[in-house]
Write a protein that holds these residues in place. Structure first.
Motif, PDB file in Angstrom:
ATOM      1  N   HIS A 105       1.036  16.102  -0.845  1.00 23.07           N
ATOM      2  CA  HIS A 105       1.589  17.445  -0.638  1.00 23.07           C
ATOM      3  C   HIS A 105       3.050  17.241  -0.266  1.00 23.07           C
ATOM      4  CE1 HIS A 105      -2.697  18.022  -0.337  1.00 23.07           C
ATOM      5  NE2 HIS A 105      -2.560  19.328  -0.307  1.00 23.07           N
ATOM      6  N   LYS A 106       3.928  17.356  -1.261  1.00 20.99           N
ATOM      7  CA  LYS A 106       5.313  16.926  -1.067  1.00 20.99           C
ATOM      8  C   LYS A 106       6.168  17.930  -0.289  1.00 20.99           C
ATOM      9  CE  LYS A 106       5.650  13.070  -3.753  1.00 20.99           C
ATOM     10  NZ  LYS A 106       4.752  13.186  -4.910  1.00 20.99           N
ATOM     11  N   ARG A 107       5.870  19.222  -0.444  1.00 23.43           N
ATOM     12  CA  ARG A 107       6.746  20.213   0.203  1.00 23.43           C
ATOM     13  C   ARG A 107       6.460  20.296   1.697  1.00 23.43           C
ATOM     14  NH1 ARG A 107      10.006  23.271  -3.169  1.00 23.43           N
ATOM     15  NH2 ARG A 107       9.632  22.634  -5.308  1.00 23.43           N
ATOM     16  N   THR A 117       9.508  16.471   0.791  1.00 19.63           N
ATOM     17  CA  THR A 117       9.463  15.475   1.867  1.00 19.63           C
ATOM     18  C   THR A 117       8.903  14.182   1.281  1.00 19.63           C
ATOM     19  OG1 THR A 117       7.166  15.893   2.451  1.00 19.63           O
ATOM     20  CG2 THR A 117       8.807  17.333   3.463  1.00 19.63           C
ATOM     21  N   GLY A 118       8.713  13.194   2.129  1.00 18.44           N
ATOM     22  CA  GLY A 118       8.032  11.980   1.669  1.00 18.44           C
ATOM     23  C   GLY A 118       6.545  12.233   1.444  1.00 18.44           C
ATOM     24  N   GLY A 119       6.032  13.335   1.958  1.00 19.97           N
ATOM     25  CA  GLY A 119       4.602  13.672   1.814  1.00 19.97           C
ATOM     26  C   GLY A 119       4.052  14.162   3.139  1.00 19.97           C
ATOM     27  N   MET A 120       3.414  15.336   3.108  1.00 17.47           N
ATOM     28  CA  MET A 120       2.930  15.969   4.343  1.00 17.47           C
ATOM     29  C   MET A 120       1.418  15.886   4.502  1.00 17.47           C
ATOM     30  SD  MET A 120       5.584  16.996   5.956  1.00 17.47           S
ATOM     31  CE  MET A 120       4.909  18.086   7.208  1.00 17.47           C
ATOM     32  N   LEU A 160       1.297  -0.811  -8.437  1.00 16.72           N
ATOM     33  CA  LEU A 160       2.023   0.076  -9.330  1.00 16.72           C
ATOM     34  C   LEU A 160       1.502   1.481  -9.035  1.00 16.72           C
ATOM     35  CD1 LEU A 160       4.094   0.205 -11.584  1.00 16.72           C
ATOM     36  CD2 LEU A 160       2.252  -0.090 -13.231  1.00 16.72           C
ATOM     37  N   TYR A 161       2.394   2.301  -8.542  1.00 15.67           N
ATOM     38  CA  TYR A 161       2.012   3.637  -8.097  1.00 15.67           C
ATOM     39  C   TYR A 161       2.583   4.625  -9.104  1.00 15.67           C
ATOM     40  CZ  TYR A 161       3.262   7.757  -5.130  1.00 15.67           C
ATOM     41  OH  TYR A 161       3.509   9.004  -4.624  1.00 15.67           O
ATOM     42  N   ALA A 162       1.707   5.291  -9.822  1.00 19.19           N
ATOM     43  CA  ALA A 162       2.158   6.280 -10.791  1.00 19.19           C
ATOM     44  C   ALA A 162       2.113   7.664 -10.158  1.00 19.19           C
ATOM     45  CB  ALA A 162       1.277   6.239 -12.034  1.00 19.19           C
ATOM     46  N   TYR A 176       7.474   5.929 -11.119  1.00 21.80           N
ATOM     47  CA  TYR A 176       6.685   4.797 -10.644  1.00 21.80           C
ATOM     48  C   TYR A 176       7.284   4.316  -9.335  1.00 21.80           C
ATOM     49  CZ  TYR A 176       4.146   3.804 -14.995  1.00 21.80           C
ATOM     50  OH  TYR A 176       3.310   3.852 -16.084  1.00 21.80           O
ATOM     51  N   ASN A 177       6.447   3.892  -8.451  1.00 23.31           N
ATOM     52  CA  ASN A 177       6.898   3.138  -7.277  1.00 23.31           C
ATOM     53  C   ASN A 177       6.182   1.807  -7.311  1.00 23.31           C
ATOM     54  OD1 ASN A 177       8.525   5.105  -5.694  1.00 23.31           O
ATOM     55  ND2 ASN A 177       6.617   6.251  -5.755  1.00 23.31           N
ATOM     56  N   CYS A 178       6.837   0.747  -6.820  1.00 19.72           N
ATOM     57  CA  CYS A 178       6.116  -0.526  -6.731  1.00 19.72           C
ATOM     58  C   CYS A 178       5.807  -0.768  -5.254  1.00 19.72           C
ATOM     59  CB  CYS A 178       6.863  -1.666  -7.397  1.00 19.72           C
ATOM     60  SG  CYS A 178       8.615  -1.593  -7.294  1.00 19.72           S
ATOM     61  N   ARG A 179       4.990   0.099  -4.735  1.00 12.92           N
ATOM     62  CA  ARG A 179       4.505   0.061  -3.348  1.00 12.92           C
ATOM     63  C   ARG A 179       3.374   1.059  -3.247  1.00 12.92           C
ATOM     64  NH1 ARG A 179       5.847   4.934  -1.662  1.00 12.92           N
ATOM     65  NH2 ARG A 179       7.795   5.864  -2.340  1.00 12.92           N
ATOM     66  N   PHE A 180       2.674   1.036  -2.122  1.00 14.48           N
ATOM     67  CA  PHE A 180       1.653   2.056  -1.898  1.00 14.48           C
ATOM     68  C   PHE A 180       2.316   3.397  -1.591  1.00 14.48           C
ATOM     69  CE2 PHE A 180      -1.291  -1.540  -0.610  1.00 14.48           C
ATOM     70  CZ  PHE A 180      -2.194  -1.314  -1.627  1.00 14.48           C
ATOM     71  N   GLY A 181       1.548   4.456  -1.656  1.00 13.24           N
ATOM     72  CA  GLY A 181       2.060   5.784  -1.334  1.00 13.24           C
ATOM     73  C   GLY A 181       1.748   6.123   0.109  1.00 13.24           C
ATOM     74  N   ASP A 182       2.672   6.822   0.718  1.00 12.28           N
ATOM     75  CA  ASP A 182       2.484   7.283   2.092  1.00 12.28           C
ATOM     76  C   ASP A 182       2.670   8.796   2.064  1.00 12.28           C
ATOM     77  OD1 ASP A 182       2.530   7.803   4.774  1.00 12.28           O
ATOM     78  OD2 ASP A 182       4.400   6.736   5.183  1.00 12.28           O
ATOM     79  N   PRO A 183       1.697   9.621   2.333  1.00  9.90           N
ATOM     80  CA  PRO A 183       0.433   9.330   3.022  1.00  9.90           C
ATOM     81  C   PRO A 183      -0.779   9.079   2.105  1.00  9.90           C
ATOM     82  CG  PRO A 183       0.710  11.689   2.883  1.00  9.90           C
ATOM     83  CD  PRO A 183       1.880  11.083   2.160  1.00  9.90           C
ATOM     84  N   GLU A 184      -0.598   8.893   0.808  1.00  2.33           N
ATOM     85  CA  GLU A 184      -1.774   8.772  -0.062  1.00  2.33           C
ATOM     86  C   GLU A 184      -2.687   7.613   0.347  1.00  2.33           C
ATOM     87  OE1 GLU A 184       1.369   9.306  -1.052  1.00  2.33           O
ATOM     88  OE2 GLU A 184       1.433   9.911  -3.149  1.00  2.33           O
ATOM     89  N   LEU A 185      -2.060   6.514   0.802  1.00  3.54           N
ATOM     90  CA  LEU A 185      -2.898   5.340   1.070  1.00  3.54           C
ATOM     91  C   LEU A 185      -3.861   5.569   2.244  1.00  3.54           C
ATOM     92  CD1 LEU A 185      -3.503   2.509   0.054  1.00  3.54           C
ATOM     93  CD2 LEU A 185      -2.007   1.635   1.834  1.00  3.54           C
TER      94      LEU A 185
END
Ligand code: GLY
Length: 322
Positions: A105-107, A117-120, A160-162, A176-185
């Motif tokens: 949830h980016k907004r 945001t970076g993720g809510m 690999l984060y799509a 793409y990000n080459c890391r985990f997602g925050d807060p997805e992880l």
């Protein structure tokens, strides 16, 4: 993505504001302006109008609000309509293991309003990520990307984060990000029963195939609610005392992931924009949401801000592509 022929939005890169402005003026569709560099997850400006897009170029390239390096280039692309999905995959050699699909949830505010945001908050599994959609993402995005990197003699090993937009025409890769997602992880980890260390070690040592079709998952759903400092993603204060962490820790199926916190004389204080990722499991997504918000209700710090609608898109059946 162009090299690998991965489905993405039409885009162009610019290293000077003038041609970027001309490009915006001559488009017939709304655009997204992206700072081409690290900007703490805030360098993507989704624009409704040409004026907003021109202002975004000004902020990124002229005022260098996201720093000098990130301000040198922008990518301007066609704004896609649909719902976002995050697919985090482990990659080593020929092996690609996508983890359970999540939705961020980016907004900053409820109903997807306010700045990016970076993720809510996030939940897992995201029903939007049906087996058919996931197969398409793997076949048309992850596989060709991993092959293209190999062909370029820069083989990829890691996460690999799509970032995907699921449109009416099918999934399109936003980034793409080459890391985990925050807060997805956080919700992914609540559900992953396979030993994360062993999994990452096998990735690093190019033995990931040992885990193919062997990941074990908790069948329950997980929801993560981010508690942020007042003002985030803009300027925010630090050093606010956080209370209630022990009470939240007593709740079953809850884990509070610390992000922007620090210890000061035995007290936990805020020390960043996104402060805590309050995460819970539940038999259903609705129950996971309730458990996460019950834990949030126990925690306090001055100016704490969080969204109240994490997972609602899936819960209200607003997922259009099931
Ligand atoms: N939540 C978005 C990211 O980690 O980039």
């Amino acid at each position: 993505m162009r090299d690998a022929d991965v489905p993405t939005a039409e885009f162009r890169g610019f290293d000077h504001p003038d041609p970027a402005r001309t490009f915006i003026e001559t488009r017939e569709y709304p655009v997204v302006v992206k700072a081409d560099g690290l900007a703490a997850g805030k360098g993507v400006i989704v624009c409704k109008t040409k004026q907003e897009a021109l202002a975004a170029v000004e902020r990124i390239m002229v005022k260098e609000e996201f720093g000098r390096t990130a301000g040198r280039q922008v990518v301007i692309e066609k704004r896609l309509d649909g719902e976002e999905l995050s697919v985090l995959a482990l990659v080593a050699g020929r092996t690609i293991i996508p983890l359970a699909p999540t939705q961020d949830h980016k907004r900053a505010f409820d109903n997807d309003e306010g700045p990016n945001t970076g993720g809510m908050g996030a939940y897992c599994p995201a029903p939007l990520g049906t087996p058919a959609i996931l197969n398409e993402i793997e076949a048309h995005a992850l596989v060709p990307t991993v092959h293209a990197l190999k062909r370029k003699r820069t083989p990829f090993r890691g996460v690999l984060y799509a970032g995907v937009m699921v449109t009416n025409q099918g999934p399109r890769i936003l980034e793409y990000n080459c890391r985990f997602g925050d807060p997805e992880l956080q919700p992914v980890l609540m559900r992953l029963k396979t030993d994360l260390f062993e999994l990452l070690l096998a990735t690093a040592e190019d033995r990931l195939s040992e885990f193919e079709d062997k990941l074990e998952w908790d069948p329950r759903s997980a929801v993560c609610v981010v508690m942020a400092s007042a003002g985030y993603p803009g300027n925010y204060p630090k050093g606010k005392l956080i209370t209630g962490l022990e009470d939240a820790a007593q709740l079953p199926n809850v884990k509070v992931f610390h992000a922007g916190t620090k210890l000061d004389g035995g007290h936990v204080m805020t020390d960043g924009g996104r402060v805590l990722g309050v995460t819970a499991l539940g038999e259903t997504l609705a129950e996971a949401k309730k458990n996460a918000y019950d834990a949030v209700a126990k925690i306090n710090f001055a100016g704490a801000h969080y969204r109240r609608d994490i997972a609602d898109k899936a819960l209200k059946g607003m997922t259009k592509h099931e």
